[in-house]
Design a protein around this motif. Structure first.
Motif, PDB file in Angstrom:
ATOM      1  N   ALA A 104       4.063  -0.647  -3.568  1.00  0.00           N
ATOM      2  CA  ALA A 104       3.398  -0.292  -4.815  1.00  0.00           C
ATOM      3  C   ALA A 104       4.404  -0.218  -5.958  1.00  0.00           C
ATOM      4  CB  ALA A 104       2.668   1.040  -4.646  1.00  0.00           C
ATOM      5  N   ARG A 105       5.601   0.239  -5.675  1.00  0.00           N
ATOM      6  CA  ARG A 105       6.642   0.303  -6.711  1.00  0.00           C
ATOM      7  C   ARG A 105       6.983  -1.086  -7.218  1.00  0.00           C
ATOM      8  NH1 ARG A 105      12.020  -0.460  -6.009  1.00  0.00           N
ATOM      9  NH2 ARG A 105      13.434   0.300  -7.655  1.00  0.00           N
ATOM     10  N   ALA A 108       4.124  -2.327  -9.413  1.00  0.00           N
ATOM     11  CA  ALA A 108       4.111  -1.680 -10.726  1.00  0.00           C
ATOM     12  C   ALA A 108       5.210  -2.233 -11.624  1.00  0.00           C
ATOM     13  CB  ALA A 108       4.276  -0.168 -10.554  1.00  0.00           C
ATOM     14  N   TYR A 216       0.262  -8.381  -4.012  1.00  0.00           N
ATOM     15  CA  TYR A 216       0.524  -7.023  -3.536  1.00  0.00           C
ATOM     16  C   TYR A 216      -0.735  -6.290  -3.078  1.00  0.00           C
ATOM     17  CZ  TYR A 216       5.087  -7.695  -5.741  1.00  0.00           C
ATOM     18  OH  TYR A 216       6.328  -8.174  -6.094  1.00  0.00           O
ATOM     19  N   ARG A 218      -2.821  -4.225  -4.539  1.00  0.00           N
ATOM     20  CA  ARG A 218      -2.863  -2.805  -4.906  1.00  0.00           C
ATOM     21  C   ARG A 218      -3.537  -2.676  -6.260  1.00  0.00           C
ATOM     22  NH1 ARG A 218       1.568  -3.224  -1.550  1.00  0.00           N
ATOM     23  NH2 ARG A 218       1.839  -1.490  -0.091  1.00  0.00           N
ATOM     24  N   TRP A 220      -5.161  -0.149  -7.459  1.00  0.00           N
ATOM     25  CA  TRP A 220      -4.977   1.138  -8.102  1.00  0.00           C
ATOM     26  C   TRP A 220      -3.728   1.153  -8.986  1.00  0.00           C
ATOM     27  CZ3 TRP A 220      -0.618   4.091  -7.383  1.00  0.00           C
ATOM     28  CH2 TRP A 220       0.173   3.790  -6.267  1.00  0.00           C
ATOM     29  N   VAL A 221      -2.716   0.346  -8.624  1.00  0.00           N
ATOM     30  CA  VAL A 221      -1.508   0.264  -9.451  1.00  0.00           C
ATOM     31  C   VAL A 221      -1.844  -0.319 -10.822  1.00  0.00           C
ATOM     32  CG1 VAL A 221       0.747  -0.841  -9.675  1.00  0.00           C
ATOM     33  CG2 VAL A 221       0.051   0.126  -7.486  1.00  0.00           C
ATOM     34  N   ILE A 225      -1.487   1.801 -14.392  1.00  0.00           N
ATOM     35  CA  ILE A 225      -0.593   1.299 -15.435  1.00  0.00           C
ATOM     36  C   ILE A 225      -1.366   0.983 -16.713  1.00  0.00           C
ATOM     37  CG2 ILE A 225       0.886  -0.642 -16.088  1.00  0.00           C
ATOM     38  CD1 ILE A 225       1.917  -0.673 -13.249  1.00  0.00           C
TER      39      ILE A 225
END
Length: 315
Positions: A104-105, A108, A216, A218, A220-221, A225
């Motif tokens: 997730a990092r 983002a 990825y 994801r 929710w990321v 953001i």
């Protein structure tokens, strides 16, 4: 033999035609759905694009609650559509969608880097008077807190419908670059209220959002953001400080351009240091340099002290 080939062609051609027609119908339905769901935003963006110097609108409490109701309806439509498409394609999605990779990092930072690059490029083009990119004056509202909630919810309003839905619906049927172009075009239309530069700006990071979700997985990321990082300046409405807008703006700049620096630096080093070999294990990168090793045919017979113990051989 010839008759068999002709029979095979006649059996496959209708299927291919049906698949192409089905994909075209899905594209048409998706675009029409986007226009319906975002009709109010599209009309507002087109009006601001044609009237860039028009005064900021004034929203009453009823207007703000109506906007939140529309937001809730868009979130519900996105959730239902995603669930329906996923349920219908749950069996063949693993075959056409690569497995999720990265953290997730990383997702983002990658998307923040794309937003930072798009922002820097459009600001330069705007300074050169190539495109018009003008921040619209915020609307006057009766409730600042409702305005904050509405701004933070923009990720929920856009990312599921503009990113997750087209990928789930069209992956395996269209190349990923085509899905990126389709979603980015719709996103750009929503941001025409910034001018032509706003369209190009949203086009760039909108396409990147699709790619980040494709790789990825994801969602929710993207939602966090978009709602928190890109709209962080909305807290200026509720923070009792004259310097709040400036501080929040600098926080936004530092986040986006730090992510851009993080993304560009290793790639620049790899490009300018050709003697460095990058060995990737999944998502981890290990930097190594070429090595020369001696090959020993019989390592079990190798004894470093053997030359010391044996007497010298006379010639």
């Amino acid at each position: 033999m010839t008759s068999g080939v002709r029979a095979g062609l006649t059996t496959r051609s209708p299927r291919r035609g049906l698949t192409a027609a089905g994909t075209a119908a899905m594209l048409l339905g998706l675009v029409v759905g986007w226009i319906v769901v975002y009709s109010v935003s599209l009309l507002g963006a087109l009006w601001r694009f044609r009237e860039p110097n028009a005064p900021a609108p004034t929203l009453s409490m009823g207007d703000q609650w109506a906007d939140l109701a529309v937001s809730a309806a868009q979130v519900a439509v996105g959730a239902v559509a995603i669930a329906a498409v996923y349920f219908a394609r749950r069996r063949n999605l693993p075959a056409v969608w690569p497995a999720r990779s990265g953290t997730a990092r990383q997702a983002a930072l990658t998307w923040c880097a794309a937003i930072g690059a798009a922002s820097a490029s459009i600001l330069v083009l705007s300074r050169m008077d190539i495109v018009r990119f003008s921040f619209s004056v915020p609307a006057s509202v009766e409730s600042d807190w409702l305005a904050v909630v509405s701004a933070l919810a923009v990720g929920l309003r856009e990312e599921p419908i503009l990113v997750a839905l087209p990928v789930l619906l069209l992956v395996g049927r269209l190349p990923i670059w085509a899905i990126m172009a389709l979603s980015a075009t719709m996103r750009g239309l929503l941001y025409l209220y910034f001018g032509g530069g706003g369209f190009l700006w949203a086009l760039c990071w909108g396409a990147a959002a699709v790619w980040v979700f494709y790789r990825y997985r994801r969602l929710w990321v993207l939602i966090v953001i978009h709602g928190l990082v890109m709209n962080i300046q909305v807290f200026d409405r509720v923070i009792p400080s004259d310097n709040a807008a400036t501080v929040l703006q600098w926080i936004n700049i530092l986040i986006l351009f730090s992510a851009l620096l993080w993304w560009v630096t290793p790639r620049a080093l790899e490009a300018f240091l050709p003697n460095t070999v990058a060995v990737r294990y999944g998502d981890a990168t290990v930097e190594t340099t070429p090595m020369v090793a001696e090959v020993v045919l019989n390592p079990e017979k190798l004894d470093p002290d053997e030359s010391r113990r044996e007497p010298p051989v006379k010639p």
